[in-house]
Design an enzyme around this catalytic site. Structure first.
Site, PDB file in Angstrom:
ATOM      1  N   TRP A   1       5.291 -10.560   1.683  1.00 13.60           N
ATOM      2  CA  TRP A   1       4.770  -9.666   2.716  1.00 13.60           C
ATOM      3  C   TRP A   1       5.312 -10.054   4.104  1.00 13.60           C
ATOM      4  O   TRP A   1       5.374 -11.222   4.442  1.00 13.60           O
ATOM      5  CB  TRP A   1       3.240  -9.716   2.705  1.00 13.60           C
ATOM      6  CG  TRP A   1       2.611  -8.728   3.631  1.00 13.60           C
ATOM      7  CD1 TRP A   1       2.228  -7.462   3.333  1.00 13.60           C
ATOM      8  CD2 TRP A   1       2.319  -8.931   5.012  1.00 13.60           C
ATOM      9  NE1 TRP A   1       1.707  -6.864   4.448  1.00 13.60           N
ATOM     10  CE2 TRP A   1       1.748  -7.737   5.497  1.00 13.60           C
ATOM     11  CE3 TRP A   1       2.490  -9.993   5.888  1.00 13.60           C
ATOM     12  CZ2 TRP A   1       1.330  -7.583   6.807  1.00 13.60           C
ATOM     13  CZ3 TRP A   1       2.084  -9.849   7.214  1.00 13.60           C
ATOM     14  CH2 TRP A   1       1.501  -8.646   7.659  1.00 13.60           C
TER      15      TRP A   1
ATOM     16  N   GLU B   1     -10.851  -2.240   4.266  1.00 12.09           N
ATOM     17  CA  GLU B   1      -9.485  -1.773   4.471  1.00 12.09           C
ATOM     18  C   GLU B   1      -9.328  -0.408   3.805  1.00 12.09           C
ATOM     19  O   GLU B   1     -10.072  -0.047   2.891  1.00 12.09           O
ATOM     20  CB  GLU B   1      -8.489  -2.747   3.830  1.00 12.09           C
ATOM     21  CG  GLU B   1      -8.515  -4.144   4.423  1.00 12.09           C
ATOM     22  CD  GLU B   1      -7.378  -5.019   3.900  1.00 12.09           C
ATOM     23  OE1 GLU B   1      -6.708  -5.648   4.713  1.00 12.09           O
ATOM     24  OE2 GLU B   1      -7.163  -5.085   2.679  1.00 12.09           O
TER      25      GLU B   1
ATOM     26  N   TRP C   1       1.516  -0.679  10.002  1.00 15.49           N
ATOM     27  CA  TRP C   1       0.648  -0.889   8.854  1.00 15.49           C
ATOM     28  C   TRP C   1       0.124   0.448   8.329  1.00 15.49           C
ATOM     29  O   TRP C   1       0.534   1.510   8.777  1.00 15.49           O
ATOM     30  CB  TRP C   1      -0.484  -1.852   9.233  1.00 15.49           C
ATOM     31  CG  TRP C   1       0.000  -3.284   9.409  1.00 15.49           C
ATOM     32  CD1 TRP C   1       1.294  -3.702   9.575  1.00 15.49           C
ATOM     33  CD2 TRP C   1      -0.806  -4.455   9.460  1.00 15.49           C
ATOM     34  NE1 TRP C   1       1.329  -5.067   9.706  1.00 15.49           N
ATOM     35  CE2 TRP C   1       0.054  -5.567   9.642  1.00 15.49           C
ATOM     36  CE3 TRP C   1      -2.178  -4.698   9.369  1.00 15.49           C
ATOM     37  CZ2 TRP C   1      -0.419  -6.873   9.731  1.00 15.49           C
ATOM     38  CZ3 TRP C   1      -2.649  -6.000   9.460  1.00 15.49           C
ATOM     39  CH2 TRP C   1      -1.774  -7.075   9.629  1.00 15.49           C
TER      40      TRP C   1
ATOM     41  N   ASP D   1       0.783  -1.246   0.000  1.00 20.54           N
ATOM     42  CA  ASP D   1       0.000   0.000   0.000  1.00 20.54           C
ATOM     43  C   ASP D   1       0.818   1.301   0.000  1.00 20.54           C
ATOM     44  O   ASP D   1       1.741   1.447   0.812  1.00 20.54           O
ATOM     45  CB  ASP D   1      -0.868   0.074   1.249  1.00 20.54           C
ATOM     46  CG  ASP D   1      -1.501  -1.245   1.645  1.00 20.54           C
ATOM     47  OD1 ASP D   1      -1.348  -2.220   0.918  1.00 20.54           O
ATOM     48  OD2 ASP D   1      -2.146  -1.277   2.699  1.00 20.54           O
TER      49      ASP D   1
HETATM   50  N1  DQQ Z   1      -2.180  -3.711   3.996  1.00 21.59           N
HETATM   51  C1  DQQ Z   1      -1.734  -3.228   5.267  1.00 21.59           C
HETATM   52  C2  DQQ Z   1      -2.967  -3.081   6.091  1.00 21.59           C
HETATM   53  C3  DQQ Z   1      -4.015  -2.895   5.066  1.00 21.59           C
HETATM   54  C4  DQQ Z   1      -3.613  -3.854   3.993  1.00 21.59           C
HETATM   55  C5  DQQ Z   1      -0.733  -4.193   5.851  1.00 21.59           C
HETATM   56  C6  DQQ Z   1      -4.206  -3.547   2.663  1.00 21.59           C
HETATM   57  O1  DQQ Z   1      -2.883  -1.977   6.976  1.00 21.59           O
HETATM   58  O2  DQQ Z   1      -5.304  -3.161   5.569  1.00 21.59           O
HETATM   59  O3  DQQ Z   1       0.421  -4.267   5.051  1.00 21.59           O
HETATM   60  O4  DQQ Z   1      -3.442  -4.040   1.601  1.00 21.59           O
END
Ligand code: DQQ
Length: 589
Positions: A92, A245, A127, A68
């Site tokens: 990830w 999200e 995050w 993101d």
């Molecule tokens: N990616 C983040 C979160 C979000 C998600 C974690 C969306 O905060 O909800 O890397 O891709």
């Protein structure tokens, strides 16, 4: 290239985002030096062209995983792009906020991560979140920390040195977290705070994404001092589409003239949510009632997971910001890879950012328009092709020669010569989405009007090609035409194990009124095909991994597999220079 550490040990976190809670479960896999060399040797043997698939002008760091865009903002003449980043591998995990700065949204200087786990309130990860620029011009970041109990909490960070336009260092006050999940809130699904806005009562507001069973919610919090936040009695909005999200909420104006943050008295607002269940985003245009602090989509807006999308392809966790320098709203979105995790580990990199796009309200107020920021055009090289008024008969194609189409910007306007040849729109498709229709009638399935458009990243024998095209049907009920924009990557690569879905969206245009004309712009960048139909009404980004159509072996064609002839009124194909991406994302020790 990519993976070079002193010990040659890479920790690979395999994240499994459970569909129920979006909770990241990780397991470690250790790649030894010997394994690494074996993976690389096998890749070379199998003809992998990993470096040739890296992008030239879509932002990506030299190695590792990104997702993101976060905290995007403009401060003291500098654009800031933060993004989710794994400093230890191409999958990830270990998430920090990496940071890059630019003065033109094209060339970027990478800086060491700005926000990373340091305290009990973010010890298990930093995050997504957003930046808020206060009326005096100073910024703050609100982000989700994963605390010691694996709860998702909202934290604040302030720049250490406001005189540094690069905002390299951030401090996190001890009073964090400023928003913790209260009673009844799902602590493993409570994240991604929006940019805050100030209401007429002087209170700050922001929204956090969450869920209650299958109900997705944009819950509202209010604060007088930006430090103590209280939940509002009701959510800003909710919908039956699972975890929401990365919500984004902002006012919109026509013609891209953006004047403020949410609450600034604009008449129309946009609420965008990213759906954890489908990994697609949708948005509605509607009204924000300041008195009740609620948002209601306008009549006729589809308020569900079949709603409008910024992009009908691979585009997620997006975020906008107000560019006060140029009075426009700019959208950033992440495009994940469509290859396998093993491919990403071998490549040593995963994820790119789409080009920043200007967004504004369409004149009819029913949807947004998007267009690559004009700055991107500064990369257009002197090597370009110009075609005008060329007829493509049904079943024909021709090659566009004279530029380097692996890294290009192609702008074209097509004209359907005989709209009467449009086939009827099958009533069975009424309930279906565009993707289902395009998947049923791919780029090689002959039609009445279309498929016509571009074959990009094509090999000389056409065994590899990605089709970006339109198909036009006649609607039996109102006699109007239904226009579909599709991206068919089914023949994009001869490699195995790739995810190659057909992506598609309807294009809300009256093609008869425009004399059968429909424009298309496609940004081609080695493994990215990012297209804008009808001046930015419908957008589709796709990731592809050609094995033959790479570098100077890539070709560009115009094709027409419909019965009606199609005229290319004009086509400009510009070779694109690479953006200047310098600096280092490495954390100094
Ligand atoms: N990616 C983040 C979160 C979000 C998600 C974690 C969306 O905060 O909800 O890397 O891709």
């Amino acid at each position: 290239m990519a993976i070079r550490t002193a010990t040659w040990v890479v920790f690979l976190l395999l994240a499994l985002l459970s569909s129920s809670g979006g909770v990241a479960e990780a397991s470690h896999q250790v790649l030894s030096e010997a394994d690494f060399f074996q993976v690389s040797a096998e890749a070379a043997e199998r003809g992998h062209n990993d470096d040739a698939l890296r992008t030239g002008y879509h932002f990506q760091p030299p190695k590792h995983w990104i997702n993101d865009p976060n905290g995007v903002m403009y401060y003291k003449g500098v654009y800031h792009l933060f993004y989710q980043y794994n400093p230890k591998g191409a999958v990830w995990g270990n998430i920090v906020w990496a940071h890059a700065v630019s003065t033109n949204l094209v060339d970027w200087t990478m800086l060491p991560p700005a926000i990373y786990p340091t305290a009990p309130f973010d010890v298990n990860g930093c995050w997504s979140g957003s930046a808020t620029v206060f009326p005096d011009g100073t910024p703050a970041i609100m982000y989700t920390g994963i605390d010691g109990q694996n709860r998702q909490v909202q934290n604040i960070a302030y720049p250490k040195d406001l005189s540094d336009p690069y905002l390299r260092e951030w401090t996190k006050p001890d009073y964090n977290p400023v928003i913790a999940p209260g009673p009844g809130v799902n602590a493993t699904a409570f994240r991604d705070p929006t940019t805050a806005w100030k209401g007429p009562d002087g209170l700050w507001r922001l929204v956090v994404g969450t869920k209650d069973n299958h109900l997705g919610l944009a819950v509202l919090y209010r604060s007088r001092d930006f430090k103590r936040w209280e939940p509002a009695p009701r959510a800003l909005h909710s919908g039956d589409s699972g975890m929401w999200e990365c919500p984004d909420f902002y006012p919109v104006a026509a013609h891209g003239v953006a004047t403020g943050s949410a609450g600034a008295g604009e008449s129309k607002y946009v609420l965008k949510v990213s759906l954890d269940l489908t990994r697609f985003e949708y948005y509605t245009v509607g009204e924000y009632d300041h008195a009740t602090d609620t948002y209601a989509p306008d009549a006729g807006q589809r308020d569900g997971d079949d709603g409008l999308r910024y992009d009908y392809g691979n585009f997620y966790a997006s975020k906008t910001f107000l560019d006060t320098a140029k009075h426009r709203r700019i959208l950033w979105g992440w495009a994940n890879e469509s290859d396998s995790t093993a491919d990403d580990v071998r490549k040593g990199w995963a994820g790119v950012q789409a080009v920043p796009r200007k967004v504004w309200l369409a004149p009819d107020g029913k949807q947004l328009m998007q267009w690559p920021v004009a700055e991107i055009e500064s990369l257009r090289g002197s090597n370009y092709v110009n075609i005008t008024n060329r007829l493509v008969k049904g079943g024909d194609h021709f090659e566009v020669t004279g530029s380097s189409p692996a890294q290009a910007d192609v702008e074209a306007s097509f004209q359907v010569m005989d709209l009467d040849k449009a086939e009827p729109f099958d009533p069975a498709w009424k309930a279906a989405d565009a993707q289902t229709v395009c998947a049923a009638r791919g780029a090689d399935a002959k039609g009445g009007v279309g498929p016509f458009g571009l074959w990009v990243l094509a090999s000389d024998d056409l065994k590899e090609k990605t089709a970006v095209f339109f198909r036009v049907f006649k609607n039996g009920e109102d006699g109007k035409h239904v226009v579909l924009m599709c991206n068919d990557p089914s023949t994009s690569s001869q490699a195995d194990g790739l995810y190659k879905p057909t992506f598609a969206g309807f294009v809300d245009v009256d093609i008869a009124q425009s004399g059968g004309k429909i424009p298309l712009r496609t940004l081609i960048d080695h493994s990215v095909v990012e297209s804008f139909g009808a001046h930015g009404k419908t957008c589709i980004l796709s990731r592809v991994y050609p094995t033959k159509a790479v570098g100077d072996k890539a070709h560009l064609y115009v094709f027409n597999n419909g019965e009606s002839d199609v005229k290319v009124n004009h086509l400009h194909a510009y070779e694109m220079r690479s953006a200047n991406i310098t600096g280092s994302v490495e954390q100094s020790t």
